[in-house]
Design an enzyme around this catalytic site. Sequence first.
Site, mmCIF file in Angstrom:
data_model
loop_
_atom_site.group_PDB
_atom_site.id
_atom_site.type_symbol
_atom_site.label_atom_id
_atom_site.label_comp_id
_atom_site.label_asym_id
_atom_site.label_seq_id
_atom_site.Cartn_x
_atom_site.Cartn_y
_atom_site.Cartn_z
ATOM 1 N N THR A 122 18.467 45.069 18.807
ATOM 2 C CA THR A 122 18.635 43.796 19.518
ATOM 3 C C THR A 122 17.284 43.433 20.148
ATOM 4 O O THR A 122 17.020 43.741 21.312
ATOM 5 C CB THR A 122 19.726 43.904 20.611
ATOM 6 O OG1 THR A 122 19.592 45.162 21.297
ATOM 7 C CG2 THR A 122 21.103 43.804 20.016
ATOM 8 N N ASP A 127 23.568 50.321 5.511
ATOM 9 C CA ASP A 127 22.409 49.552 5.962
ATOM 10 C C ASP A 127 22.088 48.510 4.902
ATOM 11 O O ASP A 127 22.248 48.760 3.699
ATOM 12 C CB ASP A 127 21.197 50.474 6.175
ATOM 13 C CG ASP A 127 20.126 49.832 7.046
ATOM 14 O OD1 ASP A 127 19.995 50.221 8.226
ATOM 15 O OD2 ASP A 127 19.406 48.938 6.543
ATOM 16 N N ARG A 178 7.179 49.095 15.463
ATOM 17 C CA ARG A 178 7.759 47.824 15.904
ATOM 18 C C ARG A 178 7.657 47.683 17.416
ATOM 19 O O ARG A 178 7.928 48.611 18.167
ATOM 20 C CB ARG A 178 9.220 47.737 15.466
ATOM 21 C CG ARG A 178 9.402 47.641 13.951
ATOM 22 C CD ARG A 178 10.856 47.777 13.563
ATOM 23 N NE ARG A 178 11.418 49.054 13.996
ATOM 24 C CZ ARG A 178 12.713 49.353 13.978
ATOM 25 N NH1 ARG A 178 13.587 48.442 13.584
ATOM 26 N NH2 ARG A 178 13.135 50.531 14.371
ATOM 27 N N THR A 208 22.045 47.480 22.433
ATOM 28 C CA THR A 208 21.833 47.054 23.813
ATOM 29 C C THR A 208 21.960 45.538 23.935
ATOM 30 O O THR A 208 21.278 44.799 23.228
ATOM 31 C CB THR A 208 20.443 47.486 24.308
ATOM 32 O OG1 THR A 208 20.323 48.902 24.163
ATOM 33 C CG2 THR A 208 20.241 47.107 25.766
ATOM 34 N N CYS A 214 13.500 49.267 23.729
ATOM 35 C CA CYS A 214 14.395 49.410 24.883
ATOM 36 C C CYS A 214 13.728 48.957 26.174
ATOM 37 O O CYS A 214 14.038 47.907 26.705
ATOM 38 C CB CYS A 214 14.865 50.865 25.006
ATOM 39 S SG CYS A 214 15.904 51.391 23.643
ATOM 40 N N VAL A 266 18.411 55.156 15.600
ATOM 41 C CA VAL A 266 19.607 55.470 16.387
ATOM 42 C C VAL A 266 20.799 55.752 15.484
ATOM 43 O O VAL A 266 21.464 56.779 15.593
ATOM 44 C CB VAL A 266 19.931 54.317 17.362
ATOM 45 C CG1 VAL A 266 21.282 54.546 18.031
ATOM 46 C CG2 VAL A 266 18.836 54.181 18.409
#
Length: 438
Positions: free
Chosen positions: A90, A40, A336, A125, A265, A22
């Site tokens: 998240t 990062d 992941r 999120t 998500c 993202v």
Amino acid sequence: MNLYEQIVAGEEKISLVGLGYVGMPIAVAFAKKIKVVGFDLNQQKIELYQNGIDPTREVGDDVIKQTAVEFTADETKLREAKFHIVAVPTPVNDDHTPDLTPVEGASRILGRNLSKGSIIVFESTVYPGVTEDICVPILEKESGLKCGVDFKIGYSPERINPGDKVHRLETITKIVSGMDEETLDIIAKVYELVVEAGVYRAESIKVAEAAKVIENSQRDINIAFMNELSIIFNKMGIDTKAVLEAAGTKWNFLKFFPGLVGGHCIGVDPYYLTYKAEQLGYHSQIILSGRRINDDMGKYVAESVVKHLIQADLPVKNAKVAILGFTFKEDCPDTRNTKVIDIYNELKEYGINPVVTDETADAEEALKLYGVQFVSMKEIKDMDAVIIAVAHKEFLKLNKEDIKAFYNASNAKKVLADIKGLFNRNEFTDEEFVYWRL
């Protein structure tokens, strides 16, 4: 000049904290118009970007080579920016409670490097309230600054769909929110620099947080309904895909399909919402029911393969089974939170050691996270069963003869589990194949 005008004039920079699937495309998009620092913690990832390599495959190596983003793992470089966008993952813990460690960590890093007059926009999120109730106190503690006086905050939920070359940052309406009207106006104008589809100004940060979390909860519930239908129709001996194609001729039928629900998500966000609801004394019924169905689909697929091995008079223990595809979605290297691992682990419970092939996936990541070592597709031979788990482009190219080459030629029956329904079922309904799909 306000902060937006300073950014456009090149007097101030923006930063991206978190350069994954993202954050990196956002940084690259903004760098076409303004000065961008891309930060990062992963030094190895930063070195890849600096060398013109895109490990996410979201924008491609050529774009990374040409981008003006200043990639860095040095957090002090964030002091050069005054508009910060946080795009860290998240995830959820094993008990399905929110894991806010990444967003809390990003807040600490930003806090240590925050200057007066800054605006911080969170894209991760979260459930309603996290930005103001959890992130702000961390920012204030680390920086010694006061929110609303020395710095401002906003929230703009990410809507980038990894692997999707059509629905990109530029083409998706962007929800934006700010702690006050002035902040909202600056945040909206900054995003309008790159979002061609325009922005939607939410009335509050909590509204924007809630909007994001229900988008994926809605999809999760609809897919769960399809998965439940698939289980029912399989018991009835009815092909689910055929049913959905028939029902889909009605103008208002929602075209969802059964499948494995993984990723960061759809399989995660509902738990953020139900967690907050439980804190307020409400136990979710529909959302958690959908989650239970979707979380169990890997186990269901494995059990179905075992049943079809028995149907084909093939021994289950030590059966040779190949899984084609390991990522959480097609044409995306991210493994992941993939639900294919549930199929893999459940088959092992039956004494089966499946082999996995996936040329699209990040093989190093899969080995590190799951202990799964991939084999090349050329090594898939003498199988008793084949599971096509992900709709990668390379699998779409396979024909019946290619698939037959995967099997033990001496087996009277060949078990094929086409999870995504990629192939024409009628081609595999002869005596040679035991074909099954969701």
